[in-house]
Design a protein around this motif. Sequence first.
Motif, short mmCIF file in Angstrom:
data_model
loop_
_atom_site.label_atom_id
_atom_site.label_comp_id
_atom_site.label_asym_id
_atom_site.label_seq_id
_atom_site.Cartn_x
_atom_site.Cartn_y
_atom_site.Cartn_z
N ILE A 1 0.86 -1.18 0.00
CA ILE A 1 0.00 0.00 0.00
C ILE A 1 0.89 1.23 0.00
CG2 ILE A 1 -1.85 -1.17 1.27
CD1 ILE A 1 -0.94 0.52 3.73
N ILE A 2 0.29 2.37 -0.30
CA ILE A 2 0.98 3.64 -0.16
C ILE A 2 0.22 4.49 0.85
CG2 ILE A 2 2.01 3.61 -2.46
CD1 ILE A 2 -0.20 5.48 -3.40
N THR A 3 0.92 5.43 1.44
CA THR A 3 0.29 6.29 2.44
C THR A 3 -0.56 7.35 1.74
OG1 THR A 3 2.10 7.88 2.45
CG2 THR A 3 2.30 5.97 3.92
N VAL A 4 -1.37 8.03 2.53
CA VAL A 4 -2.19 9.11 1.97
C VAL A 4 -1.28 10.21 1.41
CG1 VAL A 4 -3.89 10.89 2.50
CG2 VAL A 4 -4.13 8.62 3.51
N ALA A 5 -0.19 10.49 2.10
CA ALA A 5 0.75 11.52 1.63
C ALA A 5 1.38 11.12 0.30
CB ALA A 5 1.84 11.76 2.68
N GLU A 6 1.75 9.84 0.18
CA GLU A 6 2.33 9.37 -1.08
C GLU A 6 1.30 9.41 -2.20
OE1 GLU A 6 5.73 6.21 0.47
OE2 GLU A 6 3.62 5.58 0.41
N LEU A 7 0.06 9.09 -1.85
CA LEU A 7 -1.02 9.17 -2.83
C LEU A 7 -1.18 10.60 -3.34
CD1 LEU A 7 -3.64 7.87 -4.18
CD2 LEU A 7 -4.82 8.98 -2.28
N GLU A 8 -1.18 11.55 -2.43
CA GLU A 8 -1.32 12.95 -2.82
C GLU A 8 -0.20 13.36 -3.77
OE1 GLU A 8 -3.73 14.94 -2.12
OE2 GLU A 8 -4.79 14.00 -0.45
N THR A 9 1.01 12.88 -3.49
CA THR A 9 2.15 13.19 -4.37
C THR A 9 1.93 12.59 -5.76
OG1 THR A 9 3.65 13.21 -2.48
CG2 THR A 9 4.64 12.97 -4.66
N LEU A 10 1.48 11.33 -5.79
CA LEU A 10 1.23 10.66 -7.08
C LEU A 10 0.20 11.42 -7.90
CD1 LEU A 10 1.62 8.07 -8.88
CD2 LEU A 10 -0.39 7.16 -7.69
N LEU A 11 -0.86 11.88 -7.25
CA LEU A 11 -1.95 12.53 -7.96
C LEU A 11 -1.56 13.91 -8.51
CD1 LEU A 11 -4.96 11.61 -5.64
CD2 LEU A 11 -4.36 10.59 -7.84
N GLN A 12 -0.43 14.44 -8.05
CA GLN A 12 0.05 15.73 -8.56
C GLN A 12 0.90 15.57 -9.82
OE1 GLN A 12 -0.95 18.71 -7.36
NE2 GLN A 12 -2.27 17.46 -6.04
N MET A 13 1.26 14.35 -10.18
CA MET A 13 2.22 14.12 -11.27
C MET A 13 1.68 14.37 -12.69
SD MET A 13 5.08 13.59 -9.88
CE MET A 13 4.53 14.72 -8.58
N PRO A 14 0.44 14.03 -13.02
CA PRO A 14 -0.03 14.31 -14.38
C PRO A 14 0.02 15.79 -14.72
CG PRO A 14 -1.50 12.76 -13.30
CD PRO A 14 -0.57 13.27 -12.24
N ASP A 15 0.42 16.10 -15.95
CA ASP A 15 0.49 17.48 -16.42
C ASP A 15 -0.90 17.95 -16.81
OD1 ASP A 15 0.93 19.89 -17.62
OD2 ASP A 15 2.40 19.17 -19.09
N LYS A 16 -1.49 18.78 -15.99
CA LYS A 16 -2.88 19.17 -16.20
C LYS A 16 -3.03 20.28 -17.24
CE LYS A 16 -4.09 17.67 -11.54
NZ LYS A 16 -2.75 17.19 -11.20
N ASP A 17 -1.94 20.59 -17.94
CA ASP A 17 -2.01 21.52 -19.06
C ASP A 17 -2.14 20.79 -20.39
OD1 ASP A 17 -1.84 23.86 -17.54
OD2 ASP A 17 0.34 23.70 -17.42
N THR A 18 -2.20 19.46 -20.34
CA THR A 18 -2.32 18.67 -21.57
C THR A 18 -3.55 17.77 -21.48
OG1 THR A 18 -1.04 16.77 -20.75
CG2 THR A 18 0.20 18.60 -21.73
N PRO A 19 -4.15 17.42 -22.62
CA PRO A 19 -5.31 16.52 -22.61
C PRO A 19 -5.00 15.17 -21.97
CG PRO A 19 -5.16 17.62 -24.73
CD PRO A 19 -3.90 17.96 -23.99
N LYS A 20 -3.82 14.61 -22.28
CA LYS A 20 -3.46 13.32 -21.69
C LYS A 20 -3.31 13.43 -20.18
CE LYS A 20 -1.03 11.37 -25.70
NZ LYS A 20 0.29 10.90 -26.20
N GLY A 21 -2.71 14.52 -19.73
CA GLY A 21 -2.54 14.71 -18.30
C GLY A 21 -3.87 14.85 -17.58
N LEU A 22 -4.80 15.58 -18.20
CA LEU A 22 -6.14 15.73 -17.61
C LEU A 22 -6.85 14.39 -17.56
CD1 LEU A 22 -7.31 19.04 -19.34
CD2 LEU A 22 -6.63 18.73 -16.94
N ARG A 23 -6.69 13.60 -18.63
CA ARG A 23 -7.29 12.26 -18.65
C ARG A 23 -6.70 11.39 -17.54
NH1 ARG A 23 -4.75 8.92 -23.12
NH2 ARG A 23 -3.11 9.01 -21.53
N ASP A 24 -5.37 11.38 -17.44
CA ASP A 24 -4.71 10.54 -16.45
C ASP A 24 -5.07 10.96 -15.03
OD1 ASP A 24 -3.58 9.29 -18.60
OD2 ASP A 24 -1.59 10.19 -18.36
#
Length: 293
Positions: free
Chosen positions: A110-133
């Motif tokens: 498992i991963i911690t809530v903090a690690e999850l939050e870090t993971l969820l920040q990784m997609p580039d939300k300035d691109t369609p693929k990043g928004l999808r991911d």
Amino acid sequence: MEAFIQEFCEYRKEKKQVSENTLLAYRSDLQHLVSYLRRNGIDSFEQVTETQLNSFILFAEREGLKASSVVRLISSIHSFFDYLTKKGILKEDPAERIKAPKAEQAKQEIITVAELETLLQMPDKDTPKGLRDSAMLEVLYATGIHLNSLLALQLPQVQLKYKVLLVCEGDQNRVLPLGQPACNALSVYLERGREALKREGSNPELLFYNKSGEEMTRQGFFRRITEYAKKAGLPNITPRILRNSMITHLMNNGASYAGVHQLLGTKRLSAAMNYQRQTQSIPDLYKQAHPRA
């Protein structure tokens, strides 16, 4: 030998109604066995002995196969050779006495809530693929649905007005809560990402498109989540790890076993668990215990 593997997989699919994931595991395990046998001069299952199967399992362990994967490998071998024996292709089952190693069970990662939050920040939300991911990761963690269900989601299943997801897995139809972060990610993806990925001839109802405007493959999603985990400085993360993490986070926040069971739509719980009486509705449980409600 491949013909027998194909027949076996077709039998398991038609008669036993196993999932596509299980069929993929069977094929992978049995092809691994065939490759090993051929390297050792064996080109027929009739030539296989118990000793050779034990040698193959030891070989797989030396290659670094995890304990849980070895257990699965042995299960595949048992099922396959039992099938060949019952079909009359083999006179005796060479796998009958093969046992799984008495290794300690692999720990659920498992991963911690903090690690999850870090993971969820990784997609580039300035691109369609990043928004999808971003939307896919949020929905996966928010609901705990299986990856095949996530990839096949259709627009009518997403009810942002009511903050729910309509899911059909097996013979179950369920209404799953969506937390605000998941709703936000889906809303932005629908506004700015989905149309950019859609192509002429695309399924107009499909929620998540790949770069070709088609349904994303399991392998494609695994590549994306692996890239994000590496970027975040985290160990390799899979959809199963996200699901296990969600379960752990819910229970750490006070959700009952029965409540998690009901939310995930699982048919049964481990016998080691105390099955507690469920007194909360799913929405109430979700609001109380889910870190991203």
